[in-house]
Design a protein around this motif. Structure first.
Motif, PDB file in Angstrom:
ATOM      1  N   UNK A 218      29.917  41.255  29.545  1.00 59.98           N
ATOM      2  CA  UNK A 218      29.353  42.493  30.084  1.00 59.98           C
ATOM      3  C   UNK A 218      27.893  42.315  30.507  1.00 59.98           C
ATOM      4  N   UNK A 219      27.453  41.076  30.635  1.00 58.53           N
ATOM      5  CA  UNK A 219      26.128  40.726  31.158  1.00 58.53           C
ATOM      6  C   UNK A 219      24.996  41.280  30.308  1.00 58.53           C
ATOM      7  N   UNK A 220      25.147  41.185  29.007  1.00 59.45           N
ATOM      8  CA  UNK A 220      24.062  41.524  28.092  1.00 59.45           C
ATOM      9  C   UNK A 220      23.254  40.261  27.794  1.00 59.45           C
ATOM     10  N   UNK A 221      21.947  40.416  27.663  1.00 63.51           N
ATOM     11  CA  UNK A 221      21.107  39.311  27.204  1.00 63.51           C
ATOM     12  C   UNK A 221      21.422  39.071  25.729  1.00 63.51           C
ATOM     13  N   UNK A 222      21.671  37.823  25.361  1.00 67.56           N
ATOM     14  CA  UNK A 222      22.012  37.479  23.978  1.00 67.56           C
ATOM     15  C   UNK A 222      20.789  36.871  23.305  1.00 67.56           C
ATOM     16  N   UNK A 223      20.344  37.501  22.229  1.00 66.71           N
ATOM     17  CA  UNK A 223      19.157  37.054  21.509  1.00 66.71           C
ATOM     18  C   UNK A 223      19.614  36.328  20.248  1.00 66.71           C
ATOM     19  N   UNK A 224      19.424  35.011  20.232  1.00 67.50           N
ATOM     20  CA  UNK A 224      19.976  34.151  19.185  1.00 67.50           C
ATOM     21  C   UNK A 224      18.942  33.966  18.077  1.00 67.50           C
ATOM     22  N   UNK A 225      19.389  34.138  16.832  1.00 63.10           N
ATOM     23  CA  UNK A 225      18.501  34.024  15.670  1.00 63.10           C
ATOM     24  C   UNK A 225      18.479  32.574  15.178  1.00 63.10           C
ATOM     25  N   UNK A 226      18.680  32.346  13.900  1.00 65.26           N
ATOM     26  CA  UNK A 226      18.453  31.046  13.293  1.00 65.26           C
ATOM     27  C   UNK A 226      19.684  30.177  13.121  1.00 65.26           C
ATOM     28  N   UNK A 227      19.732  29.465  12.011  1.00 70.14           N
ATOM     29  CA  UNK A 227      20.699  28.394  11.779  1.00 70.14           C
ATOM     30  C   UNK A 227      22.142  28.879  11.805  1.00 70.14           C
ATOM     31  N   UNK A 228      22.440  29.939  11.091  1.00 70.14           N
ATOM     32  CA  UNK A 228      23.830  30.401  10.999  1.00 70.14           C
ATOM     33  C   UNK A 228      24.288  30.999  12.319  1.00 70.14           C
ATOM     34  N   UNK A 229      23.448  31.824  12.933  1.00 69.80           N
ATOM     35  CA  UNK A 229      23.813  32.419  14.224  1.00 69.80           C
ATOM     36  C   UNK A 229      23.992  31.327  15.275  1.00 69.80           C
ATOM     37  N   UNK A 230      23.156  30.292  15.239  1.00 63.70           N
ATOM     38  CA  UNK A 230      23.306  29.209  16.210  1.00 63.70           C
ATOM     39  C   UNK A 230      24.584  28.422  15.966  1.00 63.70           C
ATOM     40  N   UNK A 231      25.051  28.345  14.731  1.00 62.99           N
ATOM     41  CA  UNK A 231      26.340  27.689  14.479  1.00 62.99           C
ATOM     42  C   UNK A 231      27.476  28.464  15.129  1.00 62.99           C
ATOM     43  N   UNK A 232      27.372  29.793  15.125  1.00 67.59           N
ATOM     44  CA  UNK A 232      28.369  30.603  15.843  1.00 67.59           C
ATOM     45  C   UNK A 232      28.317  30.314  17.330  1.00 67.59           C
ATOM     46  N   UNK A 233      27.106  30.129  17.853  1.00 66.64           N
ATOM     47  CA  UNK A 233      26.961  29.811  19.270  1.00 66.64           C
ATOM     48  C   UNK A 233      27.546  28.437  19.592  1.00 66.64           C
ATOM     49  N   UNK A 234      27.408  27.470  18.692  1.00 65.07           N
ATOM     50  CA  UNK A 234      28.026  26.162  18.923  1.00 65.07           C
ATOM     51  C   UNK A 234      29.514  26.313  19.212  1.00 65.07           C
ATOM     52  N   UNK A 235      30.176  27.176  18.443  1.00 64.03           N
ATOM     53  CA  UNK A 235      31.603  27.409  18.651  1.00 64.03           C
ATOM     54  C   UNK A 235      31.832  28.142  19.967  1.00 64.03           C
ATOM     55  N   UNK A 236      31.103  29.252  20.167  1.00 60.98           N
ATOM     56  CA  UNK A 236      31.340  30.091  21.348  1.00 60.98           C
ATOM     57  C   UNK A 236      31.041  29.333  22.637  1.00 60.98           C
ATOM     58  N   UNK A 237      29.957  28.550  22.657  1.00 62.83           N
ATOM     59  CA  UNK A 237      29.598  27.801  23.865  1.00 62.83           C
ATOM     60  C   UNK A 237      30.555  26.639  24.107  1.00 62.83           C
ATOM     61  N   UNK A 238      31.189  26.131  23.055  1.00 56.36           N
ATOM     62  CA  UNK A 238      32.219  25.110  23.240  1.00 56.36           C
ATOM     63  C   UNK A 238      33.442  25.699  23.933  1.00 56.36           C
ATOM     64  N   UNK A 239      33.682  26.985  23.689  1.00 60.97           N
ATOM     65  CA  UNK A 239      34.794  27.678  24.341  1.00 60.97           C
ATOM     66  C   UNK A 239      34.452  28.077  25.761  1.00 60.97           C
ATOM     67  N   UNK A 240      33.206  28.536  25.975  1.00 63.38           N
ATOM     68  CA  UNK A 240      32.751  28.998  27.286  1.00 63.38           C
ATOM     69  C   UNK A 240      31.320  28.517  27.516  1.00 63.38           C
ATOM     70  N   UNK A 241      31.135  27.342  28.112  1.00 60.13           N
ATOM     71  CA  UNK A 241      29.776  26.798  28.289  1.00 60.13           C
ATOM     72  C   UNK A 241      28.842  27.709  29.084  1.00 60.13           C
ATOM     73  N   UNK A 242      29.375  28.533  29.994  1.00 58.96           N
ATOM     74  CA  UNK A 242      28.526  29.431  30.787  1.00 58.96           C
ATOM     75  C   UNK A 242      27.797  30.444  29.914  1.00 58.96           C
ATOM     76  N   UNK A 243      28.239  30.603  28.676  1.00 55.14           N
ATOM     77  CA  UNK A 243      27.601  31.524  27.743  1.00 55.14           C
ATOM     78  C   UNK A 243      26.126  31.189  27.535  1.00 55.14           C
ATOM     79  N   UNK A 244      25.772  29.921  27.608  1.00 52.56           N
ATOM     80  CA  UNK A 244      24.406  29.506  27.306  1.00 52.56           C
ATOM     81  C   UNK A 244      23.387  30.109  28.270  1.00 52.56           C
ATOM     82  N   UNK A 245      23.806  30.427  29.485  1.00 52.73           N
ATOM     83  CA  UNK A 245      22.877  31.027  30.446  1.00 52.73           C
ATOM     84  C   UNK A 245      22.421  32.416  30.014  1.00 52.73           C
ATOM     85  N   UNK A 246      23.166  33.042  29.120  1.00 52.01           N
ATOM     86  CA  UNK A 246      22.847  34.394  28.655  1.00 52.01           C
ATOM     87  C   UNK A 246      21.974  34.386  27.404  1.00 52.01           C
TER      88      UNK A 246
END
Length: 344
Positions: free
Chosen positions: A249-277
């Motif tokens: 839905x084109x929201x800016x994603x504000x990433x916190x620390x170690x645990x939240x970034x581990x969730x991003x590791x999974x999500x970005x592995x599924x959809x690499x375009x996620x990192x642009x957000x």
């Protein structure tokens, strides 16, 4: 499980228009540094030459972890539900920083080992009362993992916000995050495991051994969702889903620390375009976070030696995002201020 496509933000025409607006402000080109990069990124995400941070929200997700049975935390598991009560009472650091920065705060029970009952201010997305001990079996079943992901996607879609930040609470979740990091990046456990809530050297060594043992047990978990089910927490899976749903839905994603970034590791592995957000709020003081950020080629906004979690880094970064959009909207141009531009 269907993973939603993430819209690409790259638009050459809009990028050029944003660049012209940024460069026409009364300043040397590039002199606002990272704020200029933020203004471009937020404009591209929002598909606007006039980006804004008007309705920020932070979602703090709580869940318990069966791996605490291995003695990986300096605190008992009961602290998870006690801190949720603290969030609901407004007494935690994230409450203070969110209120200070005009940010909506949502507390989500994704899998706490406690019965809160119906509570004002608490979103009930409980999958189960905590994950299983991943030293003995996968932390989640495939169905549980997909349910937590789907809940996160749906919740992100329900929020009226333009910036979506993430926080977490869960005793044992730095162990889960370290295992996810090792499985996805290939880094050895010694580079992923840190002190968490304050372990001494003996405790860190025990925690490292637990992660190494679990990685060996689940050596066949290679795909992102298999890694998440093997080692993750319900809060980590929920955050990964919310990232995917928010970016859709084109929201800016504000990433916190170690645990939240581990969730991003999974999500970005599924959809690499996620990192642009993603805007990376800070580099935490937890061992391994810098390596996570390097793996993602991420540039954090701040280095404050934080290791609290709760989304505190996300809340503290909000003024920088607001400054990036404010200068673009309110700062005078060379022509409007009758200031001479750079000599050719």
């Amino acid at each position: 499980m269907h993973i939603p496509a993430i819209p690409f933000i790259h638009d050459a025409g809009l990028a050029a228009a944003l660049e012209r607006r940024i460069n026409d402000k009364t300043k040397p080109q590039g002199s606002l540094g990272v704020l200029e990069r933020l203004a471009r990124q937020i404009g591209l995400i929002q598909r606007s030459e006039h980006p804004a941070v008007a309705r920020p929200a932070i979602v703090v997700c709580a869940g318990d972890h069966g791996v605490t049975a291995e003695g990986v935390s300096a605190y008992p598991q009961s602290v998870t539900w006690q801190m949720v009560e603290n969030f609901l009472a407004g007494g935690a650091a994230i409450n203070v920083f969110a209120q200070q920065n005009g940010c909506a705060l949502h507390i989500v029970d994704t899998g706490v080992n406690h019965d809160f009952g119906a509570r004002a201010g608490l979103v009930d997305c409980k999958v189960a009362p905590g994950t299983r001990n991943f030293c003995e079996q996968p932390a989640m079943t495939q169905e549980q993992c997909e349910r937590a992901l789907q809940s996160g996607m749906q919740f992100a879609a329900s929020l009226d916000c333009d910036v979506l930040g993430f926080g977490e609470m869960g005793i044992g979740n730095t162990t889960a995050a370290a295992a996810i990091m090792a499985a996805i990046t290939g880094a050895p456990a010694r580079d992923c495991v840190g002190a968490g809530t304050g372990l001494d050297e003996t405790g860190i060594a025990r925690k490292r051994e637990v992660v190494e043992r679990a990685l060996q047990l689940h050596a066949n978990a290679r795909e992102p969702l298999a890694v998440l089910a093997a080692f993750g927490g319900f809060e980590i899976a929920f955050i990964a889903g919310a990232m995917l749903g928010g970016a859709q839905l084109r929201k800016v994603l504000l990433v916190d620390g170690f645990i939240v970034t581990s969730a991003l590791l999974v999500a970005a592995s599924l959809q690499p375009a996620l990192l642009d957000y993603c805007v990376f709020s800070h580099c935490s003081d937890e061992a391994g976070h810098r390596r996570m950020l390097d793996h993602l080629k991420a540039r954090p906004l701040m280095q404050l030696d934080l290791r609290l979690g709760e989304g505190t880094g996300s809340a503290l970064a909000l003024p920088l995002l607001r400054s990036a959009t404010a200068f673009l909207e309110r700062m005078a141009t060379f022509s409007s201020a009758s200031v001479s531009g750079k000599n050719d």
